[in-house]
Design a protein around this motif. Structure first.
Motif, PDB file in Angstrom:
ATOM      1  N   LEU A 289       0.871  -1.167   0.000  1.00 38.47           N
ATOM      2  CA  LEU A 289       0.000   0.000   0.000  1.00 38.47           C
ATOM      3  C   LEU A 289       0.914   1.225   0.000  1.00 38.47           C
ATOM      4  O   LEU A 289       1.463   1.599   1.035  1.00 38.47           O
ATOM      5  N   VAL A 290       1.083   1.810  -1.165  1.00 36.65           N
ATOM      6  CA  VAL A 290       2.112   2.834  -1.362  1.00 36.65           C
ATOM      7  C   VAL A 290       1.493   4.217  -1.464  1.00 36.65           C
ATOM      8  O   VAL A 290       0.577   4.445  -2.250  1.00 36.65           O
ATOM      9  N   LYS A 291       2.019   5.122  -0.661  1.00 38.45           N
ATOM     10  CA  LYS A 291       1.699   6.539  -0.779  1.00 38.45           C
ATOM     11  C   LYS A 291       2.955   7.243  -1.280  1.00 38.45           C
ATOM     12  O   LYS A 291       3.951   6.591  -1.573  1.00 38.45           O
ATOM     13  N   LYS A 292       2.930   8.535  -1.337  1.00 41.17           N
ATOM     14  CA  LYS A 292       4.054   9.282  -1.900  1.00 41.17           C
ATOM     15  C   LYS A 292       5.371   8.999  -1.178  1.00 41.17           C
ATOM     16  O   LYS A 292       6.371   8.667  -1.810  1.00 41.17           O
ATOM     17  N   ASP A 293       5.397   9.114   0.141  1.00 41.11           N
ATOM     18  CA  ASP A 293       6.645   9.001   0.893  1.00 41.11           C
ATOM     19  C   ASP A 293       6.790   7.728   1.716  1.00 41.11           C
ATOM     20  O   ASP A 293       7.871   7.433   2.201  1.00 41.11           O
ATOM     21  N   ALA A 294       5.702   6.996   1.891  1.00 43.14           N
ATOM     22  CA  ALA A 294       5.758   5.803   2.754  1.00 43.14           C
ATOM     23  C   ALA A 294       4.894   4.690   2.174  1.00 43.14           C
ATOM     24  O   ALA A 294       3.971   4.945   1.413  1.00 43.14           O
ATOM     25  N   ALA A 295       5.226   3.481   2.570  1.00 46.82           N
ATOM     26  CA  ALA A 295       4.464   2.316   2.122  1.00 46.82           C
ATOM     27  C   ALA A 295       4.246   1.382   3.299  1.00 46.82           C
ATOM     28  O   ALA A 295       5.120   1.223   4.140  1.00 46.82           O
TER      29      ALA A 295
ATOM     30  N   LEU B 275       7.589   1.434   5.568  1.00 42.85           N
ATOM     31  CA  LEU B 275       8.896   1.799   5.026  1.00 42.85           C
ATOM     32  C   LEU B 275       8.786   3.068   4.199  1.00 42.85           C
ATOM     33  O   LEU B 275       7.750   3.328   3.579  1.00 42.85           O
ATOM     34  N   GLY B 276       9.858   3.825   4.159  1.00 43.63           N
ATOM     35  CA  GLY B 276       9.925   4.963   3.265  1.00 43.63           C
ATOM     36  C   GLY B 276      10.049   4.461   1.831  1.00 43.63           C
ATOM     37  O   GLY B 276      10.758   3.483   1.571  1.00 43.63           O
ATOM     38  N   THR B 277       9.352   5.107   0.910  1.00 44.99           N
ATOM     39  CA  THR B 277       9.398   4.644  -0.475  1.00 44.99           C
ATOM     40  C   THR B 277      10.777   4.841  -1.111  1.00 44.99           C
ATOM     41  O   THR B 277      11.077   4.200  -2.116  1.00 44.99           O
ATOM     42  N   ALA B 278      11.609   5.671  -0.526  1.00 45.61           N
ATOM     43  CA  ALA B 278      12.961   5.875  -1.048  1.00 45.61           C
ATOM     44  C   ALA B 278      13.997   4.992  -0.344  1.00 45.61           C
ATOM     45  O   ALA B 278      15.180   5.055  -0.668  1.00 45.61           O
ATOM     46  N   SER B 279      13.565   4.129   0.578  1.00 43.14           N
ATOM     47  CA  SER B 279      14.510   3.325   1.349  1.00 43.14           C
ATOM     48  C   SER B 279      15.046   2.139   0.554  1.00 43.14           C
ATOM     49  O   SER B 279      14.389   1.628  -0.359  1.00 43.14           O
TER      50      SER B 279
ATOM     51  N   GLU C 299      14.321  -3.206  -2.273  1.00 40.29           N
ATOM     52  CA  GLU C 299      14.618  -4.630  -2.335  1.00 40.29           C
ATOM     53  C   GLU C 299      13.338  -5.470  -2.299  1.00 40.29           C
ATOM     54  O   GLU C 299      13.198  -6.440  -3.045  1.00 40.29           O
ATOM     55  N   LEU C 300      12.389  -5.113  -1.435  1.00 40.43           N
ATOM     56  CA  LEU C 300      11.120  -5.844  -1.393  1.00 40.43           C
ATOM     57  C   LEU C 300      10.378  -5.729  -2.718  1.00 40.43           C
ATOM     58  O   LEU C 300       9.829  -6.707  -3.220  1.00 40.43           O
TER      59      LEU C 300
END
Length: 90
Positions: free
Chosen positions: A41-47, A73-77, A82-83
């Motif tokens: 479930l992805v938003k702009k900055d976090a998932a 998790l942060g979407t930029a992490s 990796e996931l």
């Protein structure tokens, strides 16, 4: 392969994927031994990432004693990247 997922449900998800302009993405593995599931479930900055063995049913997610892990998790992490790579690979 075990007959738990109704073909109509998959058709509905695939149709919704087409209608959301990329906001919903559905992948189905053709590997008969593949059992784990991943919901992102992805938003702009976090998932929120749910990883486990539960089927996408009320019983599978709430009643049957399956085990899931929920990560935020942060979407930029690196971890999210990796996931997502593993998800796309399988």
């Amino acid at each position: 392969y075990q007959g738990f997922t109704e073909p109509k449900a998959l058709s509905t998800l695939l149709r919704e994927q087409e209608q959301t302009g990329g906001r919903l993405s559905v992948r189905v593995s053709r590997d008969g031994h593949f059992h784990w599931k991943s919901y992102m479930l992805v938003k702009k900055d976090a998932a929120k990432v749910v990883i486990g063995s539960s089927n996408l049913t009320n019983d599978g997610l709430q009643e049957s004693g399956e085990l899931n892990v929920v990560l935020t998790l942060g979407t930029a992490s690196k971890e999210f990247a990796e996931l997502r790579r593993v998800f796309e690979q399988h």
